[in-house]
Design an enzyme around this catalytic site. Structure first.
Site, short mmCIF file in Angstrom:
data_model
loop_
_atom_site.label_atom_id
_atom_site.label_comp_id
_atom_site.label_asym_id
_atom_site.label_seq_id
_atom_site.Cartn_x
_atom_site.Cartn_y
_atom_site.Cartn_z
N GLY A 13 4.56 15.20 55.94
CA GLY A 13 5.90 15.78 55.93
C GLY A 13 6.29 16.20 57.34
N ASP A 64 3.10 8.00 51.02
CA ASP A 64 3.33 8.90 49.89
C ASP A 64 2.02 9.61 49.61
OD1 ASP A 64 3.60 10.11 47.43
OD2 ASP A 64 4.84 8.51 46.60
N VAL A 65 1.98 10.92 49.79
CA VAL A 65 0.71 11.65 49.67
C VAL A 65 0.15 11.65 48.25
CG1 VAL A 65 1.08 13.12 51.69
CG2 VAL A 65 1.86 13.91 49.42
N ASN A 91 1.40 19.38 54.60
CA ASN A 91 2.68 20.10 54.60
C ASN A 91 3.74 19.44 53.72
OD1 ASN A 91 4.82 21.87 56.06
ND2 ASN A 91 5.49 19.77 56.50
N SER A 143 3.12 28.92 50.12
CA SER A 143 4.44 29.56 49.97
C SER A 143 4.21 30.92 49.36
CB SER A 143 5.34 28.74 49.04
OG SER A 143 6.48 29.52 48.67
N TYR A 156 7.11 24.77 40.95
CA TYR A 156 6.82 24.89 42.39
C TYR A 156 5.86 26.04 42.66
CZ TYR A 156 7.72 25.59 47.41
OH TYR A 156 7.58 25.75 48.76
N ALA A 158 3.76 27.50 40.61
CA ALA A 158 2.42 27.20 40.07
C ALA A 158 1.69 26.23 40.98
CB ALA A 158 2.55 26.64 38.66
N ALA A 159 2.40 25.23 41.48
CA ALA A 159 1.76 24.25 42.36
C ALA A 159 1.28 24.92 43.64
CB ALA A 159 2.75 23.12 42.68
N LYS A 160 2.11 25.78 44.22
CA LYS A 160 1.71 26.44 45.48
C LYS A 160 0.57 27.43 45.24
CE LYS A 160 4.38 24.64 48.72
NZ LYS A 160 3.81 23.73 49.74
P1 NDP Z 1 11.66 19.38 54.42
O1 NDP Z 1 12.42 18.83 53.28
O2 NDP Z 1 12.26 19.34 55.77
O3 NDP Z 1 10.23 18.71 54.50
C1 NDP Z 1 9.57 18.17 53.39
C2 NDP Z 1 8.72 17.05 53.90
O4 NDP Z 1 7.86 16.55 52.88
C3 NDP Z 1 9.55 15.85 54.38
O5 NDP Z 1 8.98 15.43 55.59
C4 NDP Z 1 9.32 14.82 53.31
O6 NDP Z 1 9.38 13.47 53.81
C5 NDP Z 1 7.90 15.15 52.91
N1 NDP Z 1 7.52 14.63 51.59
C6 NDP Z 1 8.08 14.89 50.39
N2 NDP Z 1 7.46 14.21 49.42
C7 NDP Z 1 6.47 13.49 50.03
C8 NDP Z 1 5.48 12.60 49.57
N3 NDP Z 1 5.36 12.28 48.28
N4 NDP Z 1 4.64 12.06 50.48
C9 NDP Z 1 4.77 12.34 51.80
N5 NDP Z 1 5.69 13.19 52.30
C10 NDP Z 1 6.53 13.75 51.42
O7 NDP Z 1 11.33 20.91 54.03
P2 NDP Z 1 10.46 22.05 54.72
O8 NDP Z 1 10.13 21.69 56.10
O9 NDP Z 1 11.16 23.31 54.44
O10 NDP Z 1 9.13 22.03 53.82
C11 NDP Z 1 7.86 21.71 54.34
C12 NDP Z 1 6.81 22.44 53.54
O11 NDP Z 1 7.04 23.86 53.62
C13 NDP Z 1 6.78 22.11 52.05
O12 NDP Z 1 5.42 22.02 51.62
C14 NDP Z 1 7.42 23.33 51.41
O13 NDP Z 1 6.95 23.53 50.08
C15 NDP Z 1 6.95 24.43 52.34
N6 NDP Z 1 7.73 25.64 52.30
C16 NDP Z 1 9.06 25.61 52.62
C17 NDP Z 1 9.80 26.77 52.56
C18 NDP Z 1 11.26 26.78 52.85
O14 NDP Z 1 11.92 27.79 52.53
N7 NDP Z 1 11.82 25.74 53.48
C19 NDP Z 1 9.18 28.06 52.16
C20 NDP Z 1 7.77 27.96 51.88
C21 NDP Z 1 7.08 26.80 51.94
P3 NDP Z 1 10.78 12.65 53.79
O15 NDP Z 1 11.70 13.42 54.70
O16 NDP Z 1 10.43 11.32 54.34
O17 NDP Z 1 11.25 12.65 52.38
#
Ligand code: NDP
Length: 248
Positions: A13, A64-65, A91, A143, A156, A158-160
């Site tokens: 991500g 895709d993770v 991430n 999170s 979400y 539960a997953a975190k």
């Molecule tokens: P973004 O949407 O900017 O980032 C999410 C990222 O995850 C993207 O790069 C996306 O790739 C990637 N992604 C989604 N599904 C897959 C998959 N199946 N395989 C590989 N990559 C995948 O959001 P954030 O930066 O905010 O989120 C990043 C992390 O931070 C997440 O884990 C989120 O749960 C966590 N988080 C975020 C918070 C917030 O308020 N924003 C608060 C707490 C935690 P692509 O762009 O190519 O789809």
């Protein structure tokens, strides 16, 4: 500067939001960086160009993770292209708030797959590369909802919560191999990840002790620290950049 000199990191991500800021910060600190992404390709390629301008090597790998074969191939590509893997930032994440009565089995399963199966697969494959080197750093994006939960964020949260306990268990298992496993548990970060209205975001910010939402840049110091030699006695710990919302 140079706190990660010579290290090779993979950020899942890593093309957008928090992961992008972390990938850039790692490059500024001297690491070569691979990012895994799944949908937003232009952002992935623009980040590779930005990292290149910093004089570091970078790779953008579609992965895709939730797919075992794609995660195996991604790790192999990092090792082939950048030499090895020292740091994993797990991430990747998705956000689909729903009332429980409207949540489908598909919604639930996808949430578990991206966060939990994704954490498992990336950690397993990274560990297979790190253990022979007798060193490594893994950082999981958790999170605060994994502690406190929130209405409509049941899957979400539960997953975190699962990712937090997975991270701690893994920290105990991998520390004897010289691999440090820790996490960062952000509060609400204004990345567009959470489909909230401007009014809801404003109200949330006003409720925080620090009176503002987090930015991706607010998150990066924890990720840099946990991947650096300075974190040498941190094992299974969570940092909480959240503006004071919760103080676990
Ligand atoms: P973004 O949407 O900017 O980032 C999410 C990222 O995850 C993207 O790069 C996306 O790739 C990637 N992604 C989604 N599904 C897959 C998959 N199946 N395989 C590989 N990559 C995948 O959001 P954030 O930066 O905010 O989120 C990043 C992390 O931070 C997440 O884990 C989120 O749960 C966590 N988080 C975020 C918070 C917030 O308020 N924003 C608060 C707490 C935690 P692509 O762009 O190519 O789809």
């Amino acid at each position: 500067m140079n706190r990660l000199q010579g290290k090779v990191a993979l950020v899942t991500g890593g093309n957008t939001g928090i992961g992008r800021a972390v990938a850039l910060a790692y490059a500024v600190e001297g690491a070569d960086v691979a990012i895994a992404w799944v949908d937003r390709e232009p952002e992935a390629h623009s980040l590779v160009a930005e990292i290149g301008k910093l004089g570091r090597k970078a790779r953008a790998i579609r992965c895709d993770v939730t797919s075992e074969s794609e995660v195996v191939a991604c790790m192999n590509e990092v090792v082939a292209g950048l030499g090895r893997i020292d740091v994993l930032v797990s991430n990747a994440g998705i956000q689909r708030p729903r009332p429980i009565t409207e949540m489908t089995v598909g919604d639930w399963d996808r949430m578990m797959a991206v966060h939990l199966r994704g954490a498992f697969l990336t950690a397993r494959e990274a560990a297979r590369h790190m253990i022979p080197n007798k060193r490594g750093w893994m950082i999981f994006t958790c999170s605060q909802l994994g502690y406190i939960g929130r209405e409509r964020y049941t899957a979400y949260s539960a997953a975190k919560a699962g990712v937090i306990v997975f991270m701690r268990s893994l920290a105990k298992e991998l520390a004897p191999h010289g691999i440090l496993v820790n996490g960062v548990s952000p509060g609400l970060v204004d990345t567009g990840f959470d489909p909230l209205s401007a009014e809801v975001k404003q109200a949330h910010a006003a409720s925080l002790p620090m009176k503002r939402l987090g930015t991706p840049e607010d998150m990066v110091s924890g990720y840099v620290f946990l991947a650096s030699e300075e974190a040498r006695y941190y094992c299974g710990q969570l940092l909480h950049p959240n503006g004071g919302e919760i103080m676990p």
